[in-house]
Design a protein around this motif. Sequence first.
Motif, short mmCIF file in Angstrom:
data_model
loop_
_atom_site.label_atom_id
_atom_site.label_comp_id
_atom_site.label_asym_id
_atom_site.label_seq_id
_atom_site.Cartn_x
_atom_site.Cartn_y
_atom_site.Cartn_z
N LYS A 150 0.84 -1.21 0.00
CA LYS A 150 0.00 0.00 0.00
C LYS A 150 0.87 1.26 0.00
O LYS A 150 0.58 2.24 -0.70
CB LYS A 150 -0.91 0.00 1.23
N MET A 151 1.97 1.22 0.77
CA MET A 151 2.89 2.35 0.81
C MET A 151 3.55 2.55 -0.56
O MET A 151 3.66 3.69 -1.05
CB MET A 151 3.97 2.11 1.87
N ALA A 152 3.97 1.46 -1.18
CA ALA A 152 4.59 1.56 -2.51
C ALA A 152 3.61 2.17 -3.51
O ALA A 152 3.98 3.03 -4.31
CB ALA A 152 5.04 0.17 -2.97
N ARG A 153 2.35 1.74 -3.44
CA ARG A 153 1.35 2.27 -4.37
C ARG A 153 1.10 3.76 -4.11
O ARG A 153 0.98 4.55 -5.06
CB ARG A 153 0.04 1.46 -4.21
N TRP A 154 1.06 4.16 -2.85
CA TRP A 154 0.86 5.57 -2.51
C TRP A 154 2.02 6.41 -3.05
O TRP A 154 1.80 7.48 -3.64
CB TRP A 154 0.75 5.74 -0.99
N LEU A 155 3.23 5.94 -2.84
CA LEU A 155 4.40 6.67 -3.33
C LEU A 155 4.35 6.81 -4.85
O LEU A 155 4.65 7.87 -5.41
CB LEU A 155 5.69 5.95 -2.91
N MET A 162 11.62 6.57 -5.34
CA MET A 162 11.95 5.47 -4.43
C MET A 162 12.98 4.53 -5.04
O MET A 162 13.09 4.41 -6.26
CB MET A 162 10.69 4.69 -4.02
N TRP A 163 13.75 3.93 -4.16
CA TRP A 163 14.60 2.80 -4.49
C TRP A 163 13.99 1.61 -3.79
O TRP A 163 13.67 1.69 -2.59
CB TRP A 163 16.03 2.99 -3.98
N ILE A 164 13.79 0.52 -4.50
CA ILE A 164 13.26 -0.68 -3.88
C ILE A 164 14.42 -1.64 -3.60
O ILE A 164 15.24 -1.91 -4.48
CB ILE A 164 12.18 -1.33 -4.75
N ASP A 190 5.32 3.81 -10.54
CA ASP A 190 6.05 4.97 -11.06
C ASP A 190 7.04 5.44 -10.00
O ASP A 190 6.80 5.28 -8.81
CB ASP A 190 5.08 6.11 -11.39
N GLY A 191 8.12 6.04 -10.45
CA GLY A 191 9.05 6.67 -9.52
C GLY A 191 10.15 5.77 -8.99
O GLY A 191 10.96 6.21 -8.17
N VAL A 192 10.21 4.52 -9.47
CA VAL A 192 11.27 3.62 -9.00
C VAL A 192 12.55 3.94 -9.77
O VAL A 192 12.68 3.64 -10.95
CB VAL A 192 10.89 2.13 -9.20
N ARG A 239 15.11 -0.63 -15.26
CA ARG A 239 14.99 0.83 -15.35
C ARG A 239 16.31 1.53 -15.06
O ARG A 239 16.62 2.55 -15.62
CB ARG A 239 13.92 1.33 -14.37
N ASP A 240 17.06 0.99 -14.10
CA ASP A 240 18.38 1.53 -13.83
C ASP A 240 19.36 0.40 -14.02
O ASP A 240 19.55 -0.43 -13.15
CB ASP A 240 18.45 2.06 -12.38
#
Length: 246
Positions: A150-155, A162-164, A190-192, A239-240
Amino acid sequence: MLKGHIHSIETFGTVDGPGIRFVLFMQGCLLKCQYCHNPDTWGLHEGREMTVEDVLAEIEPYLNYYRSSGGGLTVSGGEPTLQYPFVTELFKEVKRRWNLHTTLDSNGYNEPEKIAELLEYTDLVLLDLKHINDEKHIKLTGKSNERTLKMARWLSDHHRKMWIRHVYVPGIHDSEEDLVALGQYIRTLDGVEKFEILPYHQMGVYKWKELGMAYPLEGVPSPSEEEVARAYRLIGETRDTTSLQP
């Protein structure tokens, strides 16, 4: 006066976000990861009490290193969001005084709405995704992965960087199905900016023994380079590309 319970401080961190960083390790964690190398951080009310001013005084002598390297402040744990009022005030103040880059190293086990103000002052979240399979996550940590996802989806929905990070333990994280599912999930976010596999190590075993606790992963080896390379391939996160090297 607001005080935080602090486990330890590192003034020259190089792996907890970009550049050279001041890393503040907070006390308290609701997850009980079987591979935890700092089980002495679990208790919320232990450690050293510090005010925001106390922490700022520790940061200030090293500001030039952090600024010149593109680094800043990382708050880790334990789980720093358990002390979110303190961390929010700290991040606010380092932004106000020095405009320092802020990173939150979190397992995501909190409600994003509850810590929304903290996230407003957070430039980067290092999100530790312990296991994509909920049943295995519960066995590994004692808790469901629902809050972390849920936190990942909110971010992602709020366009946050974020870095996972994913600790890899042989016998726990080697299922092809799980690794493929993890990659598929990450690609919905998005944002990873970066994905990292952190190979499991036994460096914290002595702390379990010091605390009189049985170590759950006794005898489990660190993964080989081949195992880590296979995991990256199956996850397929590209992505990276710099983060895909084992």
